[in-house]
Design an enzyme around this catalytic site. Structure first.
Site, PDB file in Angstrom:
ATOM      1  N   GLU A 155      -4.455   7.665  -2.813  1.00  0.00           N
ATOM      2  CA  GLU A 155      -5.801   6.694  -2.783  1.00  0.00           C
ATOM      3  C   GLU A 155      -5.626   5.571  -3.158  1.00  0.00           C
ATOM      4  O   GLU A 155      -5.512   4.456  -3.099  1.00  0.00           O
ATOM      5  CB  GLU A 155      -6.173   6.518  -1.335  1.00  0.00           C
ATOM      6  CG  GLU A 155      -5.991   7.540  -0.658  1.00  0.00           C
ATOM      7  CD  GLU A 155      -5.256   6.181   1.125  1.00  0.00           C
ATOM      8  OE1 GLU A 155      -5.536   5.524   0.540  1.00  0.00           O
ATOM      9  OE2 GLU A 155      -4.686   6.960   1.274  1.00  0.00           O
ATOM     10  N   HIS A 189       0.804  -1.348   0.333  1.00  0.00           N
ATOM     11  CA  HIS A 189       0.008   0.048  -0.289  1.00  0.00           C
ATOM     12  C   HIS A 189       1.086   1.323   0.014  1.00  0.00           C
ATOM     13  O   HIS A 189       0.651   2.148  -0.724  1.00  0.00           O
ATOM     14  CB  HIS A 189      -1.048  -0.138   1.256  1.00  0.00           C
ATOM     15  CG  HIS A 189      -2.125   0.962   1.667  1.00  0.00           C
ATOM     16  ND1 HIS A 189      -3.183   1.647   0.999  1.00  0.00           N
ATOM     17  CD2 HIS A 189      -1.192   2.157   1.967  1.00  0.00           C
ATOM     18  CE1 HIS A 189      -3.406   2.315   1.454  1.00  0.00           C
ATOM     19  NE2 HIS A 189      -2.823   3.831   2.041  1.00  0.00           N
ATOM     20  N   GLU A 190       2.516   1.345   0.900  1.00  0.00           N
ATOM     21  CA  GLU A 190       2.628   2.579   1.428  1.00  0.00           C
ATOM     22  C   GLU A 190       3.383   2.729  -0.410  1.00  0.00           C
ATOM     23  O   GLU A 190       3.876   3.819  -0.529  1.00  0.00           O
ATOM     24  CB  GLU A 190       3.428   2.408   2.011  1.00  0.00           C
ATOM     25  CG  GLU A 190       2.424   2.575   3.433  1.00  0.00           C
ATOM     26  CD  GLU A 190       1.570   3.033   3.722  1.00  0.00           C
ATOM     27  OE1 GLU A 190       2.446   4.511   3.320  1.00  0.00           O
ATOM     28  OE2 GLU A 190       0.670   3.666   4.286  1.00  0.00           O
ATOM     29  N   HIS A 195       1.843   4.536  -3.288  1.00  0.00           N
ATOM     30  CA  HIS A 195       1.493   5.969  -2.411  1.00  0.00           C
ATOM     31  C   HIS A 195       3.136   6.581  -2.552  1.00  0.00           C
ATOM     32  O   HIS A 195       3.091   7.675  -4.120  1.00  0.00           O
ATOM     33  CB  HIS A 195       1.208   6.236  -0.882  1.00  0.00           C
ATOM     34  CG  HIS A 195      -0.131   5.993  -0.478  1.00  0.00           C
ATOM     35  ND1 HIS A 195      -0.971   7.126  -1.045  1.00  0.00           N
ATOM     36  CD2 HIS A 195      -0.326   5.237   0.541  1.00  0.00           C
ATOM     37  CE1 HIS A 195      -1.919   7.324  -0.892  1.00  0.00           C
ATOM     38  NE2 HIS A 195      -2.372   6.230   0.343  1.00  0.00           N
TER      39      HIS A 195
END
Length: 498
Positions: A292, A260-261, A264
Site C-alpha cells: 500500500e 494507485h493500482e 501496486h
C-alpha cells in the site's frame, strides 16, 4: 540425481505459488465479468483450490523439507522462502481443512450478497453473511493461537507483528494531527466544481493508459480491466492485472485509481524479475502495508503534486477538452481540495486515513463482539461523525461501501493507513538520497525512472526477502513513524491552502 533439500523446498513452494495464481485468475474473472449464474460453482472452484493450497502448505512432505532445509540454506532468498513456508506451515497446519474449505465457500457467495446489499441499500442482506464470515475467521485464528487476541492475529496476517498495541497510539497521533491541519485550513476552500463536469470516457481511458505506460507498467507482462471496485491481482509472475472504473462522477477518481493500482503493479512486476525470486513465494511484496505504501506514494505523494502535473496536465487537456478553460494551478488545487466526504476510495488525501481509522474501530468491535451486528451501521455512523466529521446519508455510502469484508479480509483495512505512513517515510528517505529539487525536476519533465529506479533498488527488488519492519528500518532508519506522515501532510496542505 537426488534432489537437494533446498531444491525440493523451492519446487514445493513453486507449486503453491502456481495454485495461488490459479486462485487469482478465478478471482479476477469473478470480479470482471463472470456470469452471475456462475457464482455457486465459482465458490466451489475457489473452495477446491483453497483446499489444494492448504494441503500442500501443511503436508508432511513440506514439514520434512522445511526441517531438512533449515541447516543448509545459504542465501537470503532461500532463507526468505524457508521463513515464509515455515510460518505458513505453523499457522495453517493448525486450521482444520474443512474450516478452510467452508470459509472459502462462504467468501465465494459473499461478494454477490455484498453487491446486492449495496445496490439495494439494505444492510440486512449482507449482515448474516458477514456474521458467518466473522465467526469462521475467528475460529481460524483461534485454532492457530488460542492465547492471542483474534484481531491481533488478523492484523498480523497482513502485517507481520502488527497489533492493536502498536496501532492504537499511532492512529491516535494521526487523528490528532489530521484534525489540527483540518482546523488550520478551515475557511480556505478552493473551487473543484469543474472536476465534476461530464467527461469523455474513451478519452479518460486513453489518458489513464498513457499514465500507466509513463509510470513504467510492462504491458507484455500485464493487462487492465473494468470492475466495480479497482484492484490489482497477480495471476502469474508475468501476468499482473489491474482494474479501474469510469462510473464515478469526479474526473480525478479514475486517474487516481489508475495511478494507485499501477503503483501496486510496478511492485509486483519488479519483485518477480530477480532469477532468485521468480516463481517463489518471496517474489512478491514484503507485506500488505508495504504494498500500500507504493500505491499510495504514487497516487498521492506523486500523483497530486505540483511537479507531476506540471508535466502531465498539458497531456490531460489533449484527452479531455472539458478542461480547456482550467489552468494547471486551479487543477492542482482542486484535486487536493480537502473536505470530509462519504466514500473512502474518493476521499481526499488529508481525510483518507480517518476513513481507515473508522473501519479499524468497527473491526475491533465486530471481532470482539462488543457491538452487535445489527447495531454496526449506527456505530459506523457515530464514529464517522466523530472522527471524519461526516455522517453518511445511508448504509450504501456508510458501512456497505467497501467489498473487503465480503472477502473475509478482516485486519486488512489498517494496512492502507500503515501504507500512508510508510510512504511518507520512504519519501523522506528518497528526498535525502536523490534531492527534493531533482525529484521535482524529473517529474516536471515527465521522466519517472529516477524515482522508480530508487524504489526498485530499495524496495521492489527485495521482494519479500525482508520482513516489513526490517525493510522499513533498512530504508528509513526507523520503525513506523506517525510523525513523518503528519509532517508530510502539513507541508502539502499548508503549501496549497495557506
Amino acid at each position: 540425481m537426488r534432489e537437494s533439500p533446498v531444491a525440493k523446498l523451492r519446487r514445493l513452494d513453486g507449486e503453491i505459488v502456481l495454485l495461488s495464481h490459479i486462485q487469482g485468475l478465478l478471482e479476477w474473472d469473478l470480479e470482471t465479468g463472470m456470469p452471475c449464474m456462475a457464482e455457486e460453482e465459482r465458490g466451489r472452484e475457489l473452495s477446491l483450490v483453497s483446499r489444494l493450497i492448504h494441503e500442500r502448505v501443511t503436508s508432511a512432505e513440506m514439514a520434512e523439507t522445511i526441517e531438512s532445509s533449515a541447516s543448509v540454506v545459504e542465501n537470503p532468498e532461500d532463507a526468505a522462502i524457508l521463513r515464509i513456508r515455515k510460518k505458513a506451515l505453523e499457522k495453517e497446519s493448525l486450521v482444520p481443512a474443512d474450516l478452510v474449505e467452508e470459509l472459502s465457500a462462504e467468501k465465494g457467495l459473499a461478494h454477490g450478497a455484498w453487491v446486492k446489499a449495496r445496490e439495494d441499500n439494505d444492510w440486512n442482506l449482507f449482515r448474516p453473511v458477514l456474521e458467518r464470515l466473522v465467526s469462521l475467521s475467528v475460529q481460524r485464528v483461534r485454532a492457530i493461537d488460542s492465547s492471542a487476541s483474534p484481531y491481533d492475529s488478523m492484523l498480523s496476517d497482513y502485517e507481520e507483528g502488527m497489533s492493536v498495541a502498536v496501532l492504537d497510539p499511532v492512529f491516535s497521533l494521526v487523528e490528532d494531527g489530521v484534525h489540527r491541519i483540518m482546523g488550520e485550513i478551515s475557511g480556505h476552500d478552493v473551487d473543484d466544481s469543474f472536476l465534476f463536469r461530464a467527461y469523455d470516457k474513451a478519452g479518460m481511458k486513453d489518458f489513464c493508459n498513457h499514465v500507466i505506460t509513463a509510470m513504467g507498467f510492462d504491458w507484455t507482462r500485464g493487462k487492465t480491466g473494468i470492475s466495480q471496485h479497482p484492484f490489482t491481482n497477480t495471476v502469474g509472475y508475468d501476468d499482473v492485472r489491474i482494474t479501474n472504473r469510469f462510473t464515478d462522477a469526479g474526473i480525478f477518481d479514475p486517474i487516481g485509481s489508475a495511478i494507485h493500482e499501477t503503483g501496486h503493479a510496478l511492485y509486483a512486476q519488479h519483485a518477480s524479475l530477480s532469477a532468485a525470486l521468480r516463481g517463489t513465494s518471496a517474489g512478491r511484496g514484503a507485506s500488505t502495508g508495504v504494498h500500500e505504501s507504493q500505491s499510495r506514494f504514487w497516487e498521492n505523494i506523486i500523483g497530486r503534486s505540483r511537479a507531476f502535473w506540471h508535466g502531465m496536465y498539458p497531456v490531460l487537456r489533449k484527452y479531455l477538452t472539458c478542461l480547456d478553460d482550467i489552468t494547471e494551478e486551479s487543477f492542482v488545487k482542486a484535486i487536493n481540495r480537502s473536505h470530509p466526504s462519504a466514500i473512502r476510495v474518493n476521499a481526499d488525501e488529508l481525510t483518507y486515513t480517518l476513513h481507515i481509522i473508522i473501519r479499524y474501530e468497527v473491526e475491533k468491535a465486530m471481532i470482539s463482539g462488543s457491538v452487535s451486528f445489527s447495531d454496526l451501521p449506527a456505530y459506523w455512523n457515530e464514529l464517522s461523525g466523530n472522527i471524519l466529521h461526516y455522517t453518511p446519508a445511508n448504509d450504501a455510502e456508510g458501512i456497505l461501501q467497501d467489498c473487503h469484508w465480503a472477502g473475509a479480509d478482516f485486519g486488512y483495512f489498517p494496512s492502507y493507513a500503515v501504507g500512508n505512513i510508510y510512504a511518507s517515510q520512504f519519501f523522506e528517505a528518497m528526498q535525502k538520497d536523490l534531492g527534493a529539487d531533482n525529484i521535482d525536476a524529473s517529474l516536471a519533465a515527465g521522466e519517472y525512472s529516477l524515482i522508480t529506479d530508487w524504489q526498485n533498488r530499495n524496495i521492489w527488488a527485495h521482494g519479500a526477502v525482508y520482513e516489513p519492519a526490517i525493510l522499513v528500518r533498512n530504508v528509513t532508519g526507523r520503525a513506523i513513524d506517525a510523525g513523518s506522515y503528519i509532517r508530510y501532510l502539513e507541508n502539502r496542505f499548508r503549501d496549497l491552502y495557506l
